[in-house]
Design a protein around this motif. Structure first.
Motif: not given
Length: 159
Positions: A112, A115-116, A136-137, A140
């Motif tokens: 995370t 990616m986040v 997207r978040n 992810s």
């Protein structure tokens, strides 16, 4: 790094020699774009600076609890709201494993983290829009949770 600066400087000089007006026009466009992005990046740098002040012992305390699932949730949330470059987060992951944090929780935290982007939301929203940034978040986050649980299954920490 000096090589890149030198190369950029030489390219700028050559561009100026060949077409002065286009070079000045390009520099004005570049400055306008840079000044538009700058406030968002300054906010991100401030957030990163604050996050880097958090000690590894504090992170271990919140991630290395008795409950695997609470640790997983903590790792997912803590990784989502913080932001660190890879060259800091990967050694930190090694330290967390050495201190007894499970692989599943470390995978959740680091995945995370990469990616986040809760911290990068303002800048991302400007370029992709609110809806795309949220999608997207969230995607992810879900993928990071799946990866972390798979790591827990692989290392025998779950079930």
């Amino acid at each position: 790094m000096k090589f890149l600066y030198l190369t950029a400087g030489i390219a700028l000089v050559l561009s100026t020699i060949f077409d002065y007006k286009k070079t000045i026009k390009a520099l004005k466009v570049a400055w306008k774009k840079f000044s538009k992005i700058l406030p968002g990046y300054i906010k991100i740098l401030i957030i990163i600076s604050i996050v880097l002040l958090i000690s590894e012992d504090t992170i271990v305390y919140y991630l290395g609890g008795n409950s695997q699932w609470l640790g997983l949730l903590s790792g997912l949330i803590l990784g989502s709201v913080t932001m660190m470059p890879g060259f800091i987060s990967y050694p930190l992951a090694g330290i967390l494993v050495e201190k007894g944090v499970s692989y599943m929780v470390v995978a959740a935290f680091v995945t995370t983290l990469m990616m986040v982007g809760v911290a990068t939301y303002p800048v991302e929203k400007e370029y992709y829009g609110h809806k795309a940034t949220i999608i997207r978040n969230v995607a992810s986050f879900i993928i990071a949770a799946i990866i972390a649980i798979a790591m827990g299954l692989f290392y025998g920490e779950v079930l």
